[in-house]
Design a protein around this motif. Structure first.
Motif, PDB file in Angstrom:
ATOM      1  N   TYR A 160       0.504 -11.432  -1.861  1.00 50.02           N
ATOM      2  CA  TYR A 160       1.254 -12.223  -0.892  1.00 50.02           C
ATOM      3  C   TYR A 160       2.717 -11.798  -0.816  1.00 50.02           C
ATOM      4  O   TYR A 160       3.320 -11.766   0.258  1.00 50.02           O
ATOM      5  CB  TYR A 160       1.168 -13.708  -1.249  1.00 50.02           C
ATOM      6  N   LYS A 161       3.292 -11.404  -1.943  1.00 49.45           N
ATOM      7  CA  LYS A 161       4.695 -10.997  -1.940  1.00 49.45           C
ATOM      8  C   LYS A 161       4.908  -9.739  -1.101  1.00 49.45           C
ATOM      9  O   LYS A 161       5.980  -9.531  -0.517  1.00 49.45           O
ATOM     10  CB  LYS A 161       5.185 -10.772  -3.369  1.00 49.45           C
ATOM     11  N   ASP A 162       3.873  -8.889  -1.030  1.00 48.11           N
ATOM     12  CA  ASP A 162       3.975  -7.711  -0.180  1.00 48.11           C
ATOM     13  C   ASP A 162       3.849  -8.077   1.292  1.00 48.11           C
ATOM     14  O   ASP A 162       4.480  -7.457   2.159  1.00 48.11           O
ATOM     15  CB  ASP A 162       2.885  -6.687  -0.547  1.00 48.11           C
ATOM     16  N   LEU A 163       3.038  -9.115   1.577  1.00 44.06           N
ATOM     17  CA  LEU A 163       2.859  -9.533   2.966  1.00 44.06           C
ATOM     18  C   LEU A 163       4.155 -10.067   3.566  1.00 44.06           C
ATOM     19  O   LEU A 163       4.437  -9.873   4.739  1.00 44.06           O
ATOM     20  CB  LEU A 163       1.763 -10.597   3.063  1.00 44.06           C
ATOM     21  N   GLN A 178       0.810  -1.219   0.000  1.00 47.49           N
ATOM     22  CA  GLN A 178       0.000   0.000   0.000  1.00 47.49           C
ATOM     23  C   GLN A 178       0.849   1.278   0.000  1.00 47.49           C
ATOM     24  O   GLN A 178       0.504   2.271   0.642  1.00 47.49           O
ATOM     25  CB  GLN A 178      -0.957   0.010   1.215  1.00 47.49           C
ATOM     26  N   GLU A 179       1.944   1.268  -0.756  1.00 49.60           N
ATOM     27  CA  GLU A 179       2.796   2.458  -0.816  1.00 49.60           C
ATOM     28  C   GLU A 179       2.077   3.626  -1.501  1.00 49.60           C
ATOM     29  O   GLU A 179       2.311   4.791  -1.171  1.00 49.60           O
ATOM     30  CB  GLU A 179       4.099   2.132  -1.557  1.00 49.60           C
ATOM     31  N   LEU A 187     -10.571   9.677   1.349  1.00 52.32           N
ATOM     32  CA  LEU A 187     -11.511   8.552   1.273  1.00 52.32           C
ATOM     33  C   LEU A 187     -10.784   7.348   0.700  1.00 52.32           C
ATOM     34  O   LEU A 187     -10.214   7.422  -0.397  1.00 52.32           O
ATOM     35  CB  LEU A 187     -12.706   8.914   0.378  1.00 52.32           C
ATOM     36  N   PHE A 188     -10.777   6.238   1.441  1.00 51.13           N
ATOM     37  CA  PHE A 188     -10.187   4.983   0.970  1.00 51.13           C
ATOM     38  C   PHE A 188     -11.294   4.108   0.392  1.00 51.13           C
ATOM     39  O   PHE A 188     -12.331   3.896   1.022  1.00 51.13           O
ATOM     40  CB  PHE A 188      -9.507   4.231   2.116  1.00 51.13           C
ATOM     41  N   ILE A 189     -11.048   3.569  -0.807  1.00 53.12           N
ATOM     42  CA  ILE A 189     -12.019   2.689  -1.472  1.00 53.12           C
ATOM     43  C   ILE A 189     -11.317   1.383  -1.806  1.00 53.12           C
ATOM     44  O   ILE A 189     -10.323   1.377  -2.554  1.00 53.12           O
ATOM     45  CB  ILE A 189     -12.563   3.337  -2.764  1.00 53.12           C
ATOM     46  N   GLY A 190     -11.789   0.285  -1.265  1.00 52.13           N
ATOM     47  CA  GLY A 190     -11.137  -0.987  -1.528  1.00 52.13           C
ATOM     48  C   GLY A 190     -11.896  -2.160  -0.933  1.00 52.13           C
ATOM     49  O   GLY A 190     -12.807  -1.981  -0.115  1.00 52.13           O
ATOM     50  N   PRO A 191     -11.534  -3.373  -1.329  1.00 56.93           N
ATOM     51  CA  PRO A 191     -12.233  -4.572  -0.843  1.00 56.93           C
ATOM     52  C   PRO A 191     -11.942  -4.842   0.630  1.00 56.93           C
ATOM     53  O   PRO A 191     -11.003  -4.274   1.202  1.00 56.93           O
ATOM     54  CB  PRO A 191     -11.663  -5.675  -1.736  1.00 56.93           C
ATOM     55  N   PRO A 192     -12.727  -5.697   1.268  1.00 57.72           N
ATOM     56  CA  PRO A 192     -12.480  -6.034   2.672  1.00 57.72           C
ATOM     57  C   PRO A 192     -11.082  -6.629   2.861  1.00 57.72           C
ATOM     58  O   PRO A 192     -10.600  -7.400   2.029  1.00 57.72           O
ATOM     59  CB  PRO A 192     -13.562  -7.078   2.987  1.00 57.72           C
ATOM     60  N   GLY A 193     -10.408  -6.254   3.946  1.00 55.53           N
ATOM     61  CA  GLY A 193      -9.097  -6.808   4.259  1.00 55.53           C
ATOM     62  C   GLY A 193      -7.936  -6.171   3.540  1.00 55.53           C
ATOM     63  O   GLY A 193      -6.800  -6.653   3.649  1.00 55.53           O
ATOM     64  N   SER A 194      -8.173  -5.086   2.824  1.00 59.93           N
ATOM     65  CA  SER A 194      -7.084  -4.454   2.077  1.00 59.93           C
ATOM     66  C   SER A 194      -6.243  -3.517   2.945  1.00 59.93           C
ATOM     67  O   SER A 194      -5.214  -3.012   2.494  1.00 59.93           O
ATOM     68  CB  SER A 194      -7.637  -3.693   0.862  1.00 59.93           C
ATOM     69  N   LYS A 214       9.708  -4.169   5.519  1.00 60.17           N
ATOM     70  CA  LYS A 214       8.897  -3.055   5.992  1.00 60.17           C
ATOM     71  C   LYS A 214       9.019  -1.884   5.019  1.00 60.17           C
ATOM     72  O   LYS A 214      10.080  -1.602   4.481  1.00 60.17           O
ATOM     73  CB  LYS A 214       9.343  -2.613   7.386  1.00 60.17           C
ATOM     74  N   GLY A 215       7.889  -1.190   4.827  1.00 61.97           N
ATOM     75  CA  GLY A 215       7.891  -0.031   3.952  1.00 61.97           C
ATOM     76  C   GLY A 215       8.178   1.243   4.722  1.00 61.97           C
ATOM     77  O   GLY A 215       8.853   1.243   5.754  1.00 61.97           O
ATOM     78  N   LEU A 216       7.657   2.338   4.224  1.00 61.49           N
ATOM     79  CA  LEU A 216       7.875   3.645   4.813  1.00 61.49           C
ATOM     80  C   LEU A 216       7.325   3.669   6.236  1.00 61.49           C
ATOM     81  O   LEU A 216       6.204   3.222   6.486  1.00 61.49           O
ATOM     82  CB  LEU A 216       7.158   4.698   3.953  1.00 61.49           C
TER      83      LEU A 216
END
Length: 508
Positions: free
Chosen positions: A398-401, A201-202, A219-226, A405-407
């Motif tokens: 999954y590769k991001d999970l 989520q960068e 405003l954040f728009i996205g599927p559940p669990g994002s 660590k990001g910013l």
């Protein structure tokens, strides 16, 4: 004999001085009369005070007692008048000399045994006492640290009526309450949360950095669990720390509403409010017979997070329009009209459709096009216009999970504080703090465009059907993007990125 002490009444989040006068007349039948627009809890103080006096060992002679609360044309409410009433009765009875009472402000509720209990709004009372040049302020021990935050005012905490009387007549010595403000400020950045915990989520983090730097709504728009809620909860960790004046403002609101933690003398962390979608419009804006602050005021100088935005009642969402524009909310009743501060950063989250998986490639969406339009149409155009950044938050791969660590929050906060400093210097001669407040001539002055940028923006406005307010918001966002990049003038790249953050407009 007449005795007088000072106390205070609340009007919104501010207090005003009240003279509490007591006359004990030996002529006539014993009686008790209270005048001065006293509400129920104030009138009931007679029973509490008389029992507290008796159980503390003080006896009043049979008298015709008249109590006046001046100014008499302004309503008084609450139980904070118990302590000043008891002391003024003792003054009129000759137990305490009137000369001893002069200059003191008192506030506190009394139990039947004479114990002093805490009350709401003590910080506002302390500020008013200092303004009026009080000799000192006497409150419940539990309220003393909150009041002692006000510099230049001696605050004394008492636990019982008898202890107060002994202090006034010189039989007991009390030391003014001291608060270590340096220790309080040391905890300003102890959040327990960090953006480094958010995997991937960068793109959303970049939007948050822009939003926090210019105080833009998101405003954040996205599927559940994002990760929409995770992102929102960490926004206070990147906002600039509260300055002392802002902390006083926030603390006054929480003190008046009765939501200030007794262990905290001062609110040093920006508020994060997340009301449930079943909230009423009065709960959101504030209300009641005597209007109390709502969620928009409790989020003052902080973040108001509305999760599942389309699930909120339409009338609740529409009442947000005024505070989003003006930074305050006015509540009018037949007897009074009160204004509460409501300068907050709105952060909202929603699914793209009723089932939630319209934009998720890994799940099949079961919603019809009509159902999707009906769902998104719950948000009115005027409300969406007031939300600067409309960000799509996709499901995390999954590769991001399993990635690094990001910013982190510290890095983001450093960038944001740098940009806020630039805005402070730029707008030092104006009544503007951040780019989100630019309008009219100031917008034209600080967001100048060349013919190239004008042509690009004109095409975008026409193709997307943007309103005049959306056009203004794009310029404000572009100004913040340019500030983050260290650029003085706006370029096509800044405008393009700003437009890219208006996903609801692009869908239209």
């Amino acid at each position: 004999m007449i005795a007088k002490v000072f106390c205070a009444a609340l009007m919104g989040i501010d207090a005003f001085k009240v003279d509490l006068e007591v006359d004990l007349a030996r002529q006539g039948m014993p009686a008790f009369t209270m005048v001065g627009l006293a509400e129920g809890a104030v009138k009931e103080s007679k029973e509490r005070v008389f029992s507290a006096l008796k159980n503390s060992g003080y006896r009043l002679p049979p008298s015709r007692i008249t109590v006046n609360l001046a100014p008499a044309d302004i309503r008084k409410a609450g139980s904070a008048y118990d302590l000043p009433l008891a002391v003024s009765l003792l003054g009129a009875a000759g137990v305490v000399e009137q000369s001893v009472l002069e200059g003191w402000f008192l506030a506190g509720e009394l139990s039947l045994s004479g114990e002093v209990k805490p009350v709401h709004g003590i910080l506002s009372l302390a500020l008013e006492a200092r303004k009026k040049g009080a000799k000192g302020l006497i409150v419940c021990t539990a309220n003393a640290h909150e009041a002692a935050v006000v510099e230049g005012l001696d605050v004394y905490g008492v636990s019982s009526l008898s202890q107060l009387v002994k202090f006034l007549i010189g039989e007991e010595v009390l030391e003014p309450t001291a608060v270590d403000t340096e220790t309080l400020w040391a905890g300003r950045q102890n959040f327990g949360l960090d953006f480094a915990e958010v995997k991937g989520q960068e793109y959303a983090k970049r939007a948050i950095e822009i939003g926090a730097a210019g105080n833009h709504n998101i405003l954040f728009i996205g599927p559940p669990g994002s990760g929409k809620t995770m992102l929102a909860q960490r926004i206070p960790t990147v906002l600039p720390p509260l300055v002392f004046e802002e902390a006083l403002e926030v603390t006054k609101i929480y003190s008046v509403s009765g939501q200030l933690d007794r262990d905290k003398a001062l609110m040093v962390i920006r508020p994060f409010r997340s009301p449930h979608h079943t909230i009423s419009d009065a709960g959101m804006i504030g209300g009641g017979a005597y209007p109390k602050p709502g969620e928009v005021s409790l989020a003052h100088r902080g973040v108001l997070f509305l999760d599942e935005l389309p699930e909120f009642k339409k009338n609740v969402l529409e009442v947000l329009r005024q505070p989003l524009e003006g930074g305050e909310v006015t509540i009018s009743r037949a007897a009074m009209s009160l204004s509460y501060p409501a300068d907050f950063m709105l952060v909202a989250a929603m699914n793209p459709c009723p089932c939630g998986y319209f934009t998720d490639e890994r799940h099949a969406c079961t919603c019809t096009p009509v159902a999707v339009r009906r769902y998104t149409s719950r948000l009115s155009g005027p409300l969406l216009d007031r939300i600067d950044l409309q960000i799509e938050v996709p499901a995390v791969d999954y590769k991001d999970l399993r990635g690094n660590k990001g910013l982190d929050s510290a890095t983001m906060r450093g960038n944001i504080e740098r940009v806020r400093a630039v805005q402070t210097e730029r707008y030092k001669d104006l009544e503007i703090l951040t780019n989100s407040e630019l309008s009219g001539s100031s917008l034209e002055k600080f967001c100048k465009l060349t013919d190239t940028e004008h042509a690009f923006l004109e095409q975008a406005v026409r193709s997307l059907g943007l309103s005049a307010r959306a056009y203004t918001r794009i310029l404000r966002i572009a100004r913040t993007i340019a500030d983050l990049g260290g650029d003085e003038s706006l370029k096509v790249a800044h405008l393009a990125e700003a437009i890219n953050y208006r996903s609801m407009d692009r869908q239209g």
